[in-house]
Design a protein around this motif. Sequence first.
Motif, mmCIF file in Angstrom:
data_model
loop_
_atom_site.group_PDB
_atom_site.id
_atom_site.type_symbol
_atom_site.label_atom_id
_atom_site.label_comp_id
_atom_site.label_asym_id
_atom_site.label_seq_id
_atom_site.Cartn_x
_atom_site.Cartn_y
_atom_site.Cartn_z
ATOM 1 N N VAL A 76 36.069 52.467 48.915
ATOM 2 C CA VAL A 76 35.471 53.275 47.844
ATOM 3 C C VAL A 76 35.296 54.716 48.301
ATOM 4 N N ALA A 77 34.931 54.908 49.574
ATOM 5 C CA ALA A 77 34.721 56.266 50.085
ATOM 6 C C ALA A 77 36.025 57.053 50.111
ATOM 7 N N LYS A 78 37.135 56.360 50.392
ATOM 8 C CA LYS A 78 38.424 57.045 50.496
ATOM 9 C C LYS A 78 39.108 57.220 49.151
ATOM 10 N N GLY A 79 38.816 56.361 48.214
ATOM 11 C CA GLY A 79 39.548 56.435 46.944
ATOM 12 C C GLY A 79 38.706 56.093 45.757
ATOM 13 N N SER A 80 38.881 54.880 45.242
ATOM 14 C CA SER A 80 38.231 54.488 43.997
ATOM 15 C C SER A 80 37.745 53.050 44.127
ATOM 16 N N ILE A 81 36.759 52.683 43.319
ATOM 17 C CA ILE A 81 36.307 51.300 43.323
ATOM 18 C C ILE A 81 37.441 50.364 42.908
ATOM 19 N N HIS A 82 38.413 50.873 42.160
ATOM 20 C CA HIS A 82 39.502 50.026 41.692
ATOM 21 C C HIS A 82 40.408 49.581 42.842
ATOM 22 N N ASP A 83 40.349 50.291 43.976
ATOM 23 C CA ASP A 83 41.196 49.931 45.111
ATOM 24 C C ASP A 83 40.769 48.624 45.755
ATOM 25 N N VAL A 84 39.559 48.147 45.481
ATOM 26 C CA VAL A 84 39.076 46.929 46.136
ATOM 27 C C VAL A 84 39.270 45.700 45.263
ATOM 28 N N VAL A 85 39.725 45.857 44.040
ATOM 29 C CA VAL A 85 39.772 44.740 43.102
ATOM 30 C C VAL A 85 40.924 43.797 43.453
ATOM 31 N N ASP A 86 40.682 42.514 43.306
ATOM 32 C CA ASP A 86 41.687 41.488 43.549
ATOM 33 C C ASP A 86 42.925 41.775 42.711
ATOM 34 N N LYS A 87 44.098 41.881 43.373
ATOM 35 C CA LYS A 87 45.336 42.204 42.663
ATOM 36 C C LYS A 87 45.721 41.123 41.658
ATOM 37 N N LYS A 88 45.240 39.875 41.889
ATOM 38 C CA LYS A 88 45.585 38.814 40.950
ATOM 39 C C LYS A 88 44.940 39.034 39.586
ATOM 40 N N LEU A 89 43.946 39.907 39.512
ATOM 41 C CA LEU A 89 43.343 40.211 38.210
ATOM 42 C C LEU A 89 44.262 41.045 37.341
ATOM 43 N N ILE A 138 27.679 38.725 49.387
ATOM 44 C CA ILE A 138 29.010 38.527 49.964
ATOM 45 C C ILE A 138 29.892 37.737 49.000
ATOM 46 N N VAL A 139 29.316 36.685 48.404
ATOM 47 C CA VAL A 139 30.063 35.886 47.424
ATOM 48 C C VAL A 139 30.522 36.759 46.264
ATOM 49 N N LEU A 140 29.647 37.632 45.795
ATOM 50 C CA LEU A 140 29.979 38.504 44.676
ATOM 51 C C LEU A 140 31.119 39.444 45.048
ATOM 52 N N LEU A 141 31.121 39.955 46.266
ATOM 53 C CA LEU A 141 32.230 40.802 46.727
ATOM 54 C C LEU A 141 33.524 39.997 46.814
ATOM 55 N N GLU A 142 33.441 38.745 47.248
ATOM 56 C CA GLU A 142 34.635 37.894 47.280
ATOM 57 C C GLU A 142 35.187 37.691 45.866
ATOM 58 N N ILE A 143 34.294 37.503 44.909
ATOM 59 C CA ILE A 143 34.721 37.294 43.527
ATOM 60 C C ILE A 143 35.473 38.515 43.009
ATOM 61 N N VAL A 144 35.023 39.701 43.373
ATOM 62 C CA VAL A 144 35.664 40.944 42.913
ATOM 63 C C VAL A 144 36.957 41.208 43.658
ATOM 64 N N THR A 145 36.941 41.053 44.985
ATOM 65 C CA THR A 145 38.068 41.487 45.821
ATOM 66 C C THR A 145 39.098 40.409 46.092
ATOM 67 N N GLY A 146 38.686 39.135 46.046
ATOM 68 C CA GLY A 146 39.576 38.060 46.453
ATOM 69 C C GLY A 146 39.718 37.943 47.955
ATOM 70 N N GLN A 147 39.004 38.787 48.710
ATOM 71 C CA GLN A 147 39.100 38.791 50.169
ATOM 72 C C GLN A 147 38.056 37.850 50.773
ATOM 73 N N PRO A 148 38.350 37.285 51.964
ATOM 74 C CA PRO A 148 37.337 36.489 52.666
ATOM 75 C C PRO A 148 36.251 37.387 53.234
ATOM 76 N N PRO A 149 35.128 36.820 53.670
ATOM 77 C CA PRO A 149 34.030 37.663 54.168
ATOM 78 C C PRO A 149 34.365 38.406 55.457
ATOM 79 N N VAL A 150 35.249 37.840 56.268
ATOM 80 C CA VAL A 150 35.707 38.495 57.493
ATOM 81 C C VAL A 150 37.219 38.340 57.561
#
Length: 940
Positions: A825-838, A796-808
């Motif tokens: 990811v199923a609807k589009g691309s893995i890039h759609d989940v990346v934190d926009k601040k990156l 979960i922490v690793l997903l937060e690091i990538v997405t910038g989103q909280p766990p819930v």
Amino acid sequence: MVISYRCSAGTKLPWILSLQLILVATIQAQSASPPDFLSIDCGLTNSSYIDTDTNLTYVSDISDIPDKRYVEGGKAYNIMAQYMKDATNEQEKTLRSFPHGQRNCYTLPSIRGNKYLIRTTFTYGNYDELNSSENGSLFLFGLHIGVNFWTTVNLTKWRSPDTVWKEVLTVAPDKFISVCLINFGYGTPFVSTLDMRLLPDSMYPVVNATVSISYFSRLRFGSVDDFITRYPTDKYDRFWESWSWYNSSYPWLNLTTTREVKTLPGDDKFLVPQEILQKASTINSSFRWLNISVSAGDNLLGTRARDMEQLPIFHFAELDNNDSMNHRVFDIYRNNELLTPDFTTSPFRVDSPYQNGRFLPKMVTSFSLRKKPRSQLPPLINAFELYSLVRMDNHTTASNDVEFMKEVKKYYNLTRNWNGDPCSPREYSWEGLTCDYATANPNPKITRVNLSTSGLRGGLDISFMKMASLENLDLSHNNLTGVIPDYQSNSLRALNLSNNQLDGPIPDSILQRYKAGLLELRLEGNPICSTVKDRYCANKKNSKATLLVAVIVPVVFVLLLVVLCVLWKLRWKGKSEEQEDYAMYEEETPLHIDIRRFTYAELKLITNNFQSIIGKGGFGTVYHGILENNDEVAVKVLVETSIDESKDFLPEVQTLSKVHHKNLVALVGYCQNKKCLALVYDFMPRGNLQQLLRGGYDSSLNWEERLHIALDAAQGLEYLHESCTPSIVHRDVKTPNILLDKNLVAKISDFGLSRAFNAAHTHISTVAAGTLGYLDPEYHATFQLTIKTDVYSFGIVLLEIVTGQPPVFMDPQTVHLPNWVRQKVAKGSIHDVVDKKLLDQYDATHLQSVIDLAMNCVENASIDRPSMTEVVSVLKVCLPALSSEKQSAASTPRWKNVMDADIPKQFQLISGASTTSYEGSSFQSGYTGAVSEISLVSGR
């Protein structure tokens, strides 16, 4: 060639005059731009000029003629004098810079529903003498096409004299198209040129009102002298890069014809110029396949990854007609995925296979043309185009509202930064406006205008009343004069014109709505109220103030008495506590651990009487402190005051006194007092990971920093699981419990829930503990604890690091982060989940690895999750590769004459030798020396 003319004396003068007229007409025709071309030289101080290379007329972006003024604001500059002599055209010499405002827009006239090619170029030329592109710091800004994100211009580590271009094919949403520069806070946006070319509706059918395409590559093959082919060869002024500039050596063969290459009947989707179609490249007949590999270098990483969904377009025409029995048959693959099977070239007729409406995911792409066994000739290619998807998801503001607000801005000569669309996107909506974004409306509508105290002078502009959705209009405290226009506005619910200079009668249209209770009207402070005593002319502010004074003053008086009493009691209690000796409450029996024990008096001293609070939670309060040797510490004072009451104190002290690792927070000491339980840690000045991930752009972490933090935390957990005897399960791994020192080294903290775990047992039974969102579902269901519980939480922490989103979070309903990632990811691309601040400053391959790792960690069954040792191994693989790529990017060569040098893409055109009759993609022995590799420096 010599041409001679022979004339009689009687016809000589008229002939010369006719010849002169023809010559003048020819020159004028050659120097005039097509009527559907608009070419803007941004920052040009003169009105216009004719470009010597293209004979296109370039105009200034700010003209004295209002209809020819394409931008507001900004400042014109010339590039530095040292770069002037090397400029390949006049457009590179000037630019317009926009140091103020988040969004600055050009407005280009268009016809609604028409299709256009829009191109921007950027030549920095160190105009501001800040050396922004070469000093190593981030230098990037965004581009919007209309109200939708188009791409990012990334000039980081880019040579000052080099030119970048960006290009998009789009449909005009209205009678104008906006091109906006977005300030990300990483350098001042600027632009050198802005070109607009009308395209026939039939061209590029994938482009429509909801889909635009951004130029990624456009190549022409064969032997070509010029690096860029454009207008007038291409009458739509598309830029075609010459492949032969990069590679024309063996085994490549070039084909040329002077015969006309025709299109298929009714095929006008791409209209590739004849001069381009009449040239092609193939390979020696001993070889059977060629490969075109396209990847984006560091200077495209600023573009949103979703734009990397790609649309390839191939152009083939057979130019070798020596043997009618010979023919070419080949398959077209993309990353070993068959796109077009059994393609056959037609003699002197172009065919352009493409995936209509299908965009291919992933940024790194390899296209292969593979010869079929029955084919007598190897593959051939004339031209190649590659575009990326630009989704036009946002809608423009209702066109009438836009026009009325522009009229208001012009009427009052407002200087505020009202640029682009008034309502869309939301984050750049105009100051003073409130818009309705209801999904029932296809376009946002303006519902409220607040221009109070804005220095407005003159009459009340009727444009306000014409806005069909306007509900609230506040123009108070200005200097409006004259009468109120008589205009029926059924939508208006509140009209505040107080404290102006309005006179004359109040219109019946307004009075009737006011009397019917449909309109709240305020006119006090205007001459119009000198003879009117109605409520709308009353000084509501003063009357309300009187009422408030009458009601509130007695209440305040009573409250003051109460507060004084409370303060007196607290003061007396504080004095008594100061006199109380906390030493008598110190526990006589210390904990048998090898760390310092602090007295309560010592804690008061090092925390300056608990003055500086640096954190709070259900556990208690954390204070900043300084030891006698000036070391900084964090003092966590627990809510509980005895070991019997606290479930966390003893486990944390016992655990941290035994474990020592660079990625575990160090416990300096503890306080065991009957009035106070406290833990003293090393101070971590950068706070916790959650704070940094949720912070703004100023506190955001880049991709490499995030990977390092992830690796640090993983190594800390690996130590607990693998190096401690017995193993220790943390049980509360989460971003608030990952602390960061001044160098952003991550350390696991808060061991209050930790438990020892004997590897000889498959699990231990405990009551499920942890934090919502991080809880291992298997542990929560069975209460059976294993080290894989920490692995789940780390996922979960690793997903937060990538997405910038909280766990819930809400999206729009409550969603768990792993489920949100799966859906995206199923609807589009893995890039759609990346934190926009990156700002997409990351490598797609590493991203895929990290997301795959995180999703493996959060498998429902613990047996399917990796160990922390395996997690550490995967993360270590990413970081060295990332570092090496940065070194490579820093040494990438730059070409001055490359007009679009934003992406150092790696184009590899590789020939595969065939010594057998079967299909394959690997090199055969004896032919490895025939590999031809191209490093193409270009960019979009």
